[in-house]
Design an enzyme around this catalytic site. Sequence first.
Site, PDB file in Angstrom:
ATOM      1  N   TYR A  97      26.188 -36.019  39.522  1.00  0.00           N
ATOM      2  CA  TYR A  97      27.678 -35.773  40.293  1.00  0.00           C
ATOM      3  C   TYR A  97      27.855 -37.210  40.913  1.00  0.00           C
ATOM      4  CZ  TYR A  97      30.830 -32.726  42.653  1.00  0.00           C
ATOM      5  OH  TYR A  97      31.845 -32.178  43.145  1.00  0.00           O
ATOM      6  N   ASN A 206      39.678 -18.509  33.105  1.00  0.00           N
ATOM      7  CA  ASN A 206      38.663 -17.393  33.660  1.00  0.00           C
ATOM      8  C   ASN A 206      37.570 -17.977  34.477  1.00  0.00           C
ATOM      9  OD1 ASN A 206      37.646 -18.735  31.170  1.00  0.00           O
ATOM     10  ND2 ASN A 206      36.086 -17.269  31.049  1.00  0.00           N
ATOM     11  N   SER A 207      37.695 -19.232  34.907  1.00  0.00           N
ATOM     12  CA  SER A 207      36.698 -19.969  35.907  1.00  0.00           C
ATOM     13  C   SER A 207      37.093 -19.243  37.215  1.00  0.00           C
ATOM     14  CB  SER A 207      36.768 -21.223  35.742  1.00  0.00           C
ATOM     15  OG  SER A 207      37.979 -21.758  36.286  1.00  0.00           O
ATOM     16  N   GLY A 208      36.301 -19.560  38.053  1.00  0.00           N
ATOM     17  CA  GLY A 208      36.418 -19.102  39.561  1.00  0.00           C
ATOM     18  C   GLY A 208      37.817 -19.843  40.056  1.00  0.00           C
ATOM     19  N   TYR A 305      40.497 -31.469  37.638  1.00  0.00           N
ATOM     20  CA  TYR A 305      39.437 -31.204  39.029  1.00  0.00           C
ATOM     21  C   TYR A 305      38.088 -31.148  38.103  1.00  0.00           C
ATOM     22  CZ  TYR A 305      40.007 -26.255  37.714  1.00  0.00           C
ATOM     23  OH  TYR A 305      39.880 -25.265  36.782  1.00  0.00           O
ATOM     24  N   MET A 308      34.784 -30.373  31.874  1.00  0.00           N
ATOM     25  CA  MET A 308      33.715 -29.577  31.080  1.00  0.00           C
ATOM     26  C   MET A 308      33.187 -29.967  29.719  1.00  0.00           C
ATOM     27  SD  MET A 308      34.830 -25.922  32.172  1.00  0.00           S
ATOM     28  CE  MET A 308      33.935 -25.145  30.784  1.00  0.00           C
ATOM     29  N   TRP A 331      39.360 -33.743  44.114  1.00  0.00           N
ATOM     30  CA  TRP A 331      37.998 -33.321  44.507  1.00  0.00           C
ATOM     31  C   TRP A 331      38.063 -32.596  45.882  1.00  0.00           C
ATOM     32  CZ3 TRP A 331      33.863 -37.363  45.704  1.00  0.00           C
ATOM     33  CH2 TRP A 331      32.719 -36.870  46.097  1.00  0.00           C
TER      34      TRP A 331
END
Length: 401
Positions: A97, A206-208, A305, A308, A331
Amino acid sequence: MPSQWPKSAISISPRPCIRSQCLMERHPKPDLDRRRNISTYGYVQAKSLVYSKHGSPQDVLDLHTHSISPPHSSLLTLRTLASPLNPADINQIQGTYASLPSFTSTLGIPQPSAVPGNEACFEVLSAGSGAKTVQKGDWVIARHTGLGTWRTHLQISEEHVTRVDKEGLRAEQAGTVSVNPVTAYRMLKDFKTLKEGDWYIQNGANSGVGRAALQLGKRWGYRCIAVVRGRPGEEGEKLKRELEDLGATRVVSDEEMMAREFKEQVKEWTNGGKEEIKLALNCVGGDAAMAMAKVLGEGGCMVTYGAMSKSPMRVGASMLIFKDLRFEGFWVSRWSDQHPEEKKRTVDEILDLIRKGEFRDVPMVEVPWNWDTKKEELVDAVQGTLEGFRKGKGVFIFGDT
């Protein structure tokens, strides 16, 4: 996220004096509140997931027990109620990260270690005499990320937390508001001025973050093309109906978006292309992101943002020269650190919508964390967030800790 914890983030005391220990051993029953593990001398027994090197969670995480002394000055002793397992948390453990917590010796572990987790809802167990903004029994959330929230208790200065009104809320709702819903809110508001009826497109719908954007966009009158990973048969149809109910105008799979005819289909949906798509929200990257960029209207903006796919985006010169597209990043950790008051206002607005039943929780998979929960159960839950399709966001729910 901050590169290191605040110096006041953790206050760990050495063991009580020998006389105190003897008294506790001679009178164990009256001296210990078993539910909260608080001695008559004010010491709180705590457990934390820790890691001393970067790597896969199953290889590097350990469970450590330690003591926390009574708070003084503006310090607060907090009990964790709920803490989610976010992708950024896993990336920090892996060491990939953008910001990583420093390894410290504050927990009394011989090898310097860090506690993972960046988001949670806490209950104030006790407060020092100098605390002004919160009191015992209040719920608080972190003002900044980087506290290390995967633990039963912690001690921190009150300046590093924000009180939330717990009325009408569950702990997991307050504990998951700071990252995904805030990210969605700010991206829809801060990068392109949208008005009622305007279009945007997003992948990872469908993510948060995606689910939050759908609900907020619907509330503000926006129309959305929601892109998801393809699922077979009834599973895919069920997800499509679910996202449409949340606010998606159209739902397509990433395979459908990559097809040649997608651009013409979008033109049909947008009144022959007269209603241009002004904003794209991207958490995937690679060719999938560029497929979204191709349907943006002139002067449109893509906000990235997440990444993946871990693949770079190759931006065609024509997108910049002839369509004047903008490509920006967001971010939420940095934004929160730079705009603490605006973050609080955003959080309060979202929590108010939750209380009114006008904002739905992301699907959650509760992971119980009690005092006797084994390390393997906790680590397996963390490791499981890396594997395949998930039924929902993993959330540690703390019980008799």
